[in-house]
Design an enzyme around this catalytic site. Structure first.
Site, PDB file in Angstrom:
ATOM      1  N   LYS A 189      41.870  35.905  36.108  1.00 29.24           N
ATOM      2  CA  LYS A 189      41.781  36.191  34.834  1.00 29.24           C
ATOM      3  C   LYS A 189      41.259  35.540  33.882  1.00 29.24           C
ATOM      4  O   LYS A 189      40.858  33.734  33.710  1.00 29.24           O
ATOM      5  CB  LYS A 189      42.075  37.590  34.401  1.00 29.24           C
ATOM      6  CG  LYS A 189      42.830  38.440  35.229  1.00 29.24           C
ATOM      7  CD  LYS A 189      41.294  39.188  35.543  1.00 29.24           C
ATOM      8  CE  LYS A 189      41.205  40.090  36.888  1.00 29.24           C
ATOM      9  NZ  LYS A 189      42.001  41.263  37.133  1.00 29.24           N
TER      10      LYS A 189
HETATM   11  C1  PLP Z   1      42.941  42.083  37.965  1.00 27.79           C
HETATM   12  C2  PLP Z   1      42.541  43.598  37.699  1.00 27.79           C
HETATM   13  C3  PLP Z   1      43.391  44.556  37.833  1.00 27.79           C
HETATM   14  C4  PLP Z   1      44.287  44.346  37.669  1.00 27.79           C
HETATM   15  O1  PLP Z   1      45.082  43.384  37.002  1.00 27.79           O
HETATM   16  P1  PLP Z   1      46.174  43.439  37.711  1.00 27.79           P
HETATM   17  O2  PLP Z   1      47.059  42.890  36.308  1.00 27.79           O
HETATM   18  O3  PLP Z   1      46.319  42.259  38.950  1.00 27.79           O
HETATM   19  O4  PLP Z   1      47.439  44.474  38.069  1.00 27.79           O
HETATM   20  C5  PLP Z   1      42.651  45.912  37.068  1.00 27.79           C
HETATM   21  N1  PLP Z   1      41.271  46.142  36.787  1.00 27.79           N
HETATM   22  C6  PLP Z   1      40.970  45.877  36.962  1.00 27.79           C
HETATM   23  C7  PLP Z   1      38.994  45.577  36.882  1.00 27.79           C
HETATM   24  C8  PLP Z   1      40.655  43.849  37.436  1.00 27.79           C
HETATM   25  O5  PLP Z   1      39.610  43.422  37.981  1.00 27.79           O
END
Ligand code: PLP
Length: 388
Positions: A189
């Site tokens: 991210k």
């Molecule tokens: C990555 C992601 C999540 C989940 O995030 P985590 O921190 O891995 O639980 C939720 N929604 C979207 C759209 C994502 O890309």
């Protein structure tokens, strides 16, 4: 220990500096490695980053944060929650944790975000909440969602996993008057803690409930109990909570990453600009752009291949891989997955825009660690596959 083939440009890489490494080492040496002073500081820093007057609750994933948000607003079995089919499964799986029903909506071709005009048609007497996703880091028109929410008395939880930092019409994602906004610090991210997330809310009750539920439903957090400030052995369990707290090891990374998150965004925006200008003559559709003056986090750069090219989307990704570049597809829509279509009967005909984007789109690398040369290498490979 090398993870990647030589000269291979992976689809995503975290940008970890000496500051993160040093703070993790300090944390390890400090004797306090689970939720404690660093997690608290990370929350305070996050609140300041978003401009204050809200509460930040650090958790061990965005999925956990989304779950806690739905729990805090009282989602129950049989309730309906409206969200987009064009997302990661985490957005919808948390709805199922309660036995509630995800009601999926198609996306708007001009934003790749949830089609706001289609939401209203899906509202029934069972609808309790709307969960918009800021796809790729292009902020959703939250004021439009909020006016629907007000009209039908619905709650709004933003999945902002891609959207740090992003803004719509001058308002930063995280600062809208929704019930809660959840950011992700997963490894790929816009900033990372390895695994982690942050729930932010302006509602004191939601913040309090999320704090209790992220740690077993206990009414006092462990750090307060064991730091020697009070005898500290007593606590009360007031609900069957979860184990969703963020460790100080993760928070140490987060504190350092947050300091540079705007610089990371500027680097990605620079890459996006290069892509925008040098890919514009190719037989592809470029990603939707933000309103003038707004910030796009540029977590993803999604191009759509024109139809009738000499390669299809899958072959394109294969050829990019052969040329040493990792690509992705965001997303295989929820309605294409066996669980979501078997249990709820979602079919591609119900989501023509999402389906079309899915079949034609490719996400190309965009991250702060990429050099200008690597950006040009991506462009060069795309050109040689599509036109040469
Ligand atoms: C990555 C992601 C999540 C989940 O995030 P985590 O921190 O891995 O639980 C939720 N929604 C979207 C759209 C994502 O890309």
């Amino acid at each position: 220990m090398s993870t990647f083939k030589d000269n291979f440009l992976p689809f995503a890489l975290p940008e970890i500096g000496e500051e993160e490494i040093a703070d993790v080492v300090d944390c390890l040496r400090s004797g306090w490695i689970t939720t404690g002073p660093r997690a608290k500081k990370f929350e305070d820093d996050f609140t300041s980053f978003l401009g204050g007057s809200l509460e930040s609750v650090a958790v061990n994933s965005a999925t956990a944060g989304l779950h806690l948000a739905l729990e805090a607003i009282g989602i129950k079995s049989g309730d309906e929650v409206i969200t987009t089919t064009h997302t990661f499964t985490a957005t919808a799986e948390v709805i199922r944790y309660f036995g509630a029903i995800p009601v999926l909506v198609d996306i708007d071709r001009s934003t790749l975000n949830i089609d706001i005009d289609s939401i209203e048609k899906k509202i029934t007497s069972k609808t309790k909440a709307i969960m918009p996703v800021h796809f790729g880091g292009l902020a959703v028109d939250i004021p439009a969602i909020m006016s629907l929410a007000k009209k039908y008395n619905l709650r709004v939880i933003e999945d902002a996993a891609h959207a740090l930092p992003a803004s719509f019409n001058g308002t930063t994602v995280g600062s809208f008057q929704t019930d809660a906004t959840i950011f992700s610090f997963y490894a790929n991210k816009t900033m990372t803690t390895g695994e982690g997330g942050m729930l932010v809310t302006r509602d004191q009750k939601i913040a309090e409930r999320a704090r209790v539920m992220r740690l077993h439903g206990m009414d006092r957090n462990v750090f307060d109990r064991f730091t020697g400030k009070t005898p500290g052995w007593y606590y009360e369990v007031i609900a069957p909570g979860y184990k969703y707290n963020m460790t100080d090891i993760a928070a140490a990374i987060g504190i350092q990453q947050l300091k540079r998150v705007k610089i990371f965004q500027q680097k990605r925006a620079q890459i996006a600009e290069t892509y925008n200008s040098l890919l514009s003559d190719l037989p592809v559709t470029l990603p939707p752009m933000p309103l003038p003056g707004d910030t796009h986090s540029w977590h993803l750069y999604v191009i759509q291949l024109d139809s009738n090219l000499k390669v299809d989307r899958n072959q394109f990704i294969e050829k990019m891989f052969e040329s040493g570049i990792g690509c992705g597809v965001h997303y295989i829509p929820l309605h294409e997955h066996p669980y979501w279509n078997k249990v709820f009967g979602f079919q591609k005909e119900m989501f023509p825009v999402s389906q079309d984007i899915y079949e034609s789109s490719v996400s190309i690398p965009i991250y702060s660690k990429m050099s200008e040369d690597q950006t040009h290498q991506v462009i060069h490979s795309i050109k040689s596959i599509l036109v040469d």
